[in-house]
Design a protein around this motif. Structure first.
Motif, PDB file in Angstrom:
ATOM      1  N   THR A  49     -26.580 -46.017  16.766  1.00  0.00           N
ATOM      2  CA  THR A  49     -26.721 -46.780  15.525  1.00  0.00           C
ATOM      3  C   THR A  49     -25.347 -47.013  14.939  1.00  0.00           C
ATOM      4  O   THR A  49     -24.387 -46.316  15.248  1.00  0.00           O
ATOM      5  CB  THR A  49     -27.571 -46.033  14.498  1.00  0.00           C
ATOM      6  N   SER A  50     -25.262 -47.991  14.092  1.00  0.00           N
ATOM      7  CA  SER A  50     -24.035 -48.216  13.340  1.00  0.00           C
ATOM      8  C   SER A  50     -24.346 -47.988  11.883  1.00  0.00           C
ATOM      9  O   SER A  50     -25.358 -48.445  11.374  1.00  0.00           O
ATOM     10  CB  SER A  50     -23.528 -49.643  13.560  1.00  0.00           C
ATOM     11  N   TRP A 104     -17.527 -57.217  19.424  1.00  0.00           N
ATOM     12  CA  TRP A 104     -17.524 -56.455  18.169  1.00  0.00           C
ATOM     13  C   TRP A 104     -16.140 -55.867  17.900  1.00  0.00           C
ATOM     14  O   TRP A 104     -15.428 -55.471  18.820  1.00  0.00           O
ATOM     15  CB  TRP A 104     -18.544 -55.325  18.226  1.00  0.00           C
ATOM     16  N   GLY A 136     -17.668 -52.030  20.661  1.00  0.00           N
ATOM     17  CA  GLY A 136     -19.016 -51.806  21.147  1.00  0.00           C
ATOM     18  C   GLY A 136     -19.653 -53.072  21.663  1.00  0.00           C
ATOM     19  O   GLY A 136     -19.145 -54.177  21.445  1.00  0.00           O
ATOM     20  N   HIS A 172     -25.240 -53.094  18.691  1.00  0.00           N
ATOM     21  CA  HIS A 172     -25.357 -52.249  17.500  1.00  0.00           C
ATOM     22  C   HIS A 172     -26.769 -52.343  16.924  1.00  0.00           C
ATOM     23  O   HIS A 172     -27.398 -53.404  16.965  1.00  0.00           O
ATOM     24  CB  HIS A 172     -24.338 -52.663  16.432  1.00  0.00           C
ATOM     25  N   LEU A 216     -18.266 -54.191  10.618  1.00  0.00           N
ATOM     26  CA  LEU A 216     -18.376 -54.766  11.951  1.00  0.00           C
ATOM     27  C   LEU A 216     -18.323 -56.290  11.887  1.00  0.00           C
ATOM     28  O   LEU A 216     -19.052 -56.905  11.115  1.00  0.00           O
ATOM     29  CB  LEU A 216     -19.680 -54.322  12.612  1.00  0.00           C
TER      30      LEU A 216
END
Length: 434
Positions: free
Chosen positions: A20-21, A51, A55, A58, A72
């Motif tokens: 998770t972000s 990103w 990553g 997300h 992000l």
């Protein structure tokens, strides 16, 4: 495997981490692609972008699934972008068809009835330098998620110990450590401790945990409750076969069902009480006939002795009925003058209960006449013609004063009297002979 039972490994592999972000600041992403997969919202960047944190995919943990961490951003890539023109090369037996997340990522999940050996809920693969990354995992037969101690009993657990469970049965929810009462006989297994109280010690599951175990999406599943009460002189127990309480705080007790045991039917007067897990324990009621457990005292009003310990345990009714005969026979300590009974907390297959009535004219049975009644007997837990566990004989306890035909009970139900209008010329001596 060094003697460790197979179900232990299923239990150990329950916890999985989901990527998770997170951020304290959320905002709608700019120039990002949204993907809805298995009730999750995933975000990727379009071709030629990446990103800002490096990553590939997300998952938002913002309150609004259409938002993501404002830290992000999808930034344009400089230079040549390598594409994976071929399909996913790695063939994982038991996995579903990969779900595309844009052009550079795929979502992998096992088929129904199977699970990743690592116990992850899913895997992601990505296109890197023109080739797909690989997954170091396999899809294997899924271990059942232990929602309660009864599931663990069915999986083979036979020890009294602490185990991790998933109270609402969902593999992605946090685990909770509970104490389970197991035995090598399935009929005596599957009990989970709700709370325990004795001198200078108390421990209880919180209301949210027992509610998660009790309630499904479609409604509540009934519990069977087993309560042990210890005094300096004796051990009493009380079983209730149809326990329901409300889903939300204060988790009000709604129903308890049939009473079975030796302690007396005090919990019935706790119906309407709210559940507490600290200080006062269990369902608390202002009724003086109700059970009450506090920091200073344990009261079960039908027991006049000082109580030193009390244990509350439960298991699902569906499991209970598979492994035990139904709770059916309840007496109170005050009945000991009229009824001697060998009644045990276990109701497993082949267990036998026996009784004898104390005192002249005290009998067991239904109705008001002596016909069909007895002064002693027994019943045994066996399987009926349908294969269900049932008692061989129904007992109507405690023993009650049963007068012969033509006699009437006195107001206190302790004496039988015969009324006659015939003249007794010799007085009371003649009348008594009649």
């Amino acid at each position: 495997m060094d003697g460790t039972p197979w179900w232990f490994f299923c239990l150990v592999l329950l916890a999985g981490n989901l990527p998770t972000s997170s951020s304290s600041h959320c905002a709608p992403p700019t120039n990002a692609l949204k993907h809805e997969v298995d009730n999750m919202t995933m975000w990727t960047c379009p071709m030629g972008h990446a990103w800002s944190d490096g990553g590939a995919v997300h998952i938002s943990d913002c309150d609004d699934a259409d938002e993501i961490s404002s830290d992000l951003t999808c930034d344009q890539q400089m230079g040549v972008v390598s594409l994976c023109l071929s399909a996913l090369v790695q063939n994982i037996e038991g996995a579903k068809t990969p779900v595309d997340l844009g052009t550079n990522s795929k979502y992998l999940k096992c088929e129904d009835g199977k699970a990743w050996l690592s116990d992850r809920f899913y895997h992601l693969v990505h296109c890197e330098d023109g080739a797909w990354t690989t997954v170091e995992d396999i899809c294997d037969e899924a271990c059942e998620v232990p929602r309660d101690c009864a599931v663990l009993a069915d999986m083979g657990a036979q020890t009294q110990d602490s185990f991790y469970i998933k109270p609402n049965g969902h593999p992605r929810e946090p685990s909770v450590l509970v104490f389970c009462q197991h035995h090598n006989r399935l009929g005596d297994s599957g009990w989970m401790t709700i709370f325990t109280k004795f001198t200078y010690f108390e421990e209880a599951l919180d209301g949210d945990t027992i509610s998660d175990i009790h309630w499904n999406e479609g409604g509540a599943r009934p519990f069977v409750l087993l309560i042990f009460i210890l005094t300096d002189m004796d051990l009493y127990f009380a079983t209730y076969d149809d326990v329901f309480f409300e889903k939300d705080p204060p988790w009000t007790l709604l129903e308890v069902g049939t009473y079975h045991g030796t302690a007396g039917d005090s919990l019935r007067f706790n119906i309407g009480g709210s559940y507490h897990s600290y200080g006062d324990l269990g369902w608390i009621s202002n009724d003086t006939r109700a059970m009450h457990v506090s920091q200073d005292t344990i009261k079960w009003p039908t027991i006049t002795e000082d109580i030193s310990r009390i244990y509350f345990r439960f298991r699902p009714k569906e499991f209970d009925r598979r492994v035990s005969c139904p709770p059916s026979f309840g007496v109170s300590p005050s009945d000991s003058s009229t009824t001697s009974i060998y009644l045990y907390s276990t109701r497993r297959e082949f267990i036998t209960y026996s009784f004898s009535c104390n005192g002249e004219l005290y009998m067991e049975g239904s109705g008001e006449t002596q016909s069909g009644k007895s002064t002693s007997g027994s019943t045994r837990c066996t399987r009926d013609a349908n294969g269900d566990l049932a008692w061989s004989d129904q007992l109507y306890l405690p023993c009650r004063l049963t007068c012969p035909d033509g006699y009437l009970k006195t107001g206190g139900n302790t004496t039988c009297l015969y009324f006659s209008e015939d003249v007794a010329t010799m007085g009371i001596a003649e009348a008594s002979l009649r």
